[in-house]
Structures are given as C-alpha cells and as structure tokens.
Design an enzyme around this catalytic site. Structure first.
Site, short mmCIF file in Angstrom:
data_model
loop_
_atom_site.label_atom_id
_atom_site.label_comp_id
_atom_site.label_asym_id
_atom_site.label_seq_id
_atom_site.Cartn_x
_atom_site.Cartn_y
_atom_site.Cartn_z
N ASP A 41 0.69 -1.42 -0.06
CA ASP A 41 -0.18 0.04 -0.04
C ASP A 41 0.81 1.27 0.13
O ASP A 41 0.90 1.77 1.08
CB ASP A 41 -0.86 -0.20 1.22
CG ASP A 41 -1.88 1.16 1.25
OD1 ASP A 41 -2.07 1.70 0.41
OD2 ASP A 41 -2.41 1.19 2.66
C1 SPV Z 1 -7.07 1.96 4.11
O1 SPV Z 1 -7.97 1.14 4.17
O2 SPV Z 1 -6.47 1.77 3.05
C2 SPV Z 1 -6.59 3.08 4.94
C3 SPV Z 1 -6.97 2.89 6.39
O3 SPV Z 1 -6.25 3.93 4.48
S1 SPV Z 1 -5.43 2.20 7.08
O4 SPV Z 1 -5.11 0.98 6.59
O5 SPV Z 1 -5.93 2.32 8.46
O6 SPV Z 1 -4.31 3.28 6.73
MG MG Z 2 -5.41 3.82 2.52
#
Ligand code: SPV
Ligand code: MG
Length: 276
Positions: A50
């Site tokens: 991510d």
């Molecule tokens: C996501 O679900 O990608 C978010 C929330 O941005 S978190 O993973 O807590 O950053």
């Molecule tokens: Mg996110």
C-alpha cells in the site's frame, strides 16, 4: 441514498471495505450503508504493498467492478491525491465512475500505510494540501471531498490536528477524517472528536477504528463520528481462509475434507447471479 442525506437524517454511515466485484456483492447483500474502497486492500488484492503503486486505470477498474454490482454509496480512499495539479483529474474520473465521497490524506507522496509501525509518516505542507483540496473542489459537482488528518499517525498532537482541520475546511473540505493507530483506549481520537464537534457540529467526521475496535458503531456514533469505516476486514478474512485452504489441501493431497469449510460452487453461481 447518498451519504450526505444519511448524515442529514442524523444517522451514522457504517461502511465496510470491498476490493473487487465479489467482495462488493457481500457488502451489497448486507445491512452496511456504504462501501469503502481501501487503498490497502485494493493494493493487496493485486499483490502489491500500500504505497501508491497502482495506476489510475487499475484503481478505476476496481471502482467500476464495484459500481456494476452495487448501488450503495462508495467512499473512495484516494491516498494523498497525488500532486495538486493531478488531483482534479482523479476527482472528475471518480465522480464520473459513481463515487460518492473521496478521502485524501495529508501525507507526503508516496505515503506508506498508516498502520505500518516502521514507516516514517511525513505530513504534507498545510498550504500545499489546502491547494489540493481547493483544486479538487473546483471540479467536483456533487462528490464530497474529505480531508484525512494523519497528525496522530505522525506522532503530532490533537492541537496540530485541529489547526490542520480548520485550514482544510477553509480550503473547502466537506468533512474531516481523523486517523489513529492507538489501541488501548484511543484517548486522542476521542479528544479530537469532542473538540471538533463542539466547533463544527454540522461537519461530517470520519473514523477508521481498526486498532481501537473494542468500541461499537453505536458508541463511536455517540462520541461524534458520522462515518465509521471498517476498512480491511473482508480482505483479511479471505487472506486467512485462502492460506489455510492451500495448506490443508496440500497436506491432505485431496480436497474432500475441505468441503464443509469452503463455499460451494453453487454459492458462487448464486452470488454472481448465474442461477437464481
Ligand atoms: C485503507 O484502508 O487503505 C486506509 C486505512 O487508508 S489504514 O489502512 O488504516 O491506513
Ligand atoms: Mg489507504
């Protein structure tokens, strides 16, 4: 029903994550009010971390898969929103694809996932992020643009978060999300919610209680949150189930003993509308 209208009626919006058409069908057939398109789970379902690696086409494809099978409002996780000059293109395309609200976070590009303890989370310059919001609002027709505060993730305090919130509201943000990875009792998040709601009772406030998940939707709503996002649970459930299934199938060298623990092929036909 639009997110704005649910909030106007005084009800909380409870959202659950989806990362493709199939997971969106699960949310569609559930009582949840809205779908969260998470950057974490959209990336993970494509086998990627991510950190803003996925292209616009790929992310829009996820939105379209989900829009095709669900009429529920979509809250889109827009990461940092890219550069100021790029964000309006995202807003226009996402609105056209049927998104109800876009949340962008005030971190520097490329951001790392907020729950990553080892990442250094660098906040974006306040003026740059404010410009990004204004640039997005300039092309938005009806889509909400919500500013996500990462101050607590970056180990700043609630006063810093509050001052950023004021700047982003001045820039045109339609709502504020406060994020935190506190797990014990989430004191700072609730302190922020109290301060924020005293000053801006009408402005939608969003939380993602992944780490402080001992609180119920009702409790969070009573503490001032209008939108509560369960951000990654369908992906996490399927990851564990897939891993265990692969391990067991290899260990057994046949699939007979798995039959009771996995969905039937008929269940796939049913949920995808192949049989009624
Ligand atoms: C996501 O679900 O990608 C978010 C929330 O941005 S978190 O993973 O807590 O950053
Ligand atoms: Mg996110």
């Amino acid at each position: 029903m639009k997110i704005k209208d649910i909030i106007k009626e005084g009800k909380p919006v409870i959202a659950l994550e989806a990362h493709n058409g199939l997971s969106a069908l699960i949310v569609e057939n559930s009582p949840f009010d809205a779908i969260w398109i998470s950057s974490l789970t959209d990336s993970a379902s494509k086998g990627l971390p991510d950190t803003e690696l996925i292209s616009m086409d790929s992310r829009l494809d996820t939105v379209r898969q989900i829009r095709q099978v669900s009429t529920k409002p979509i809250i889109y996780d827009g990461d940092t929103g890219g550069q100021v000059e790029q964000f309006p293109y995202w807003v226009a395309r996402l609105e056209e694809a049927g998104v109800d609200a876009i949340i962008i976070e005030d971190k520097a590009f490329p951001k790392r996932n907020s729950l990553d303890e080892n990442a250094s989370h660098i906040l974006e310059d306040v003026d740059v992020f404010s410009k990004k919001i204004s640039a997005g609002k300039a092309v938005a027709k009806d889509v909400m643009i919500i500013a996500r505060l990462e101050s607590l993730i970056a180990k700043h305090n609630v006063y810093e978060a509050m001052s950023r919130a004021e700047m982003f509201l001045n820039a045109g943000a339609d709502g504020i999300m406060i994020h935190s990875k506190e797990s014990v009792n989430a004191v700072e998040v609730f302190e922020f919610a109290k301060m924020f709601k005293e000053k801006h009772p009408e402005v939608p406030l969003v939380c993602v209680p992944t780490t402080y998940n001992q609180f119920t939707n009702k409790e969070l709503s009573e503490l001032g949150f209008n939108i509560i996002i369960h951000a990654n649970h369908l992906l996490r459930a399927s990851l564990k189930a897939m891993q265990e299934t692969a391990d067991r199938l290899w260990a057994d060298q046949r699939s007979k003993d798995l039959d009771d623990d996995i969905a039937t092929v008929k269940a796939i036909f049913k949920i995808t509308g192949y049989t009624s």
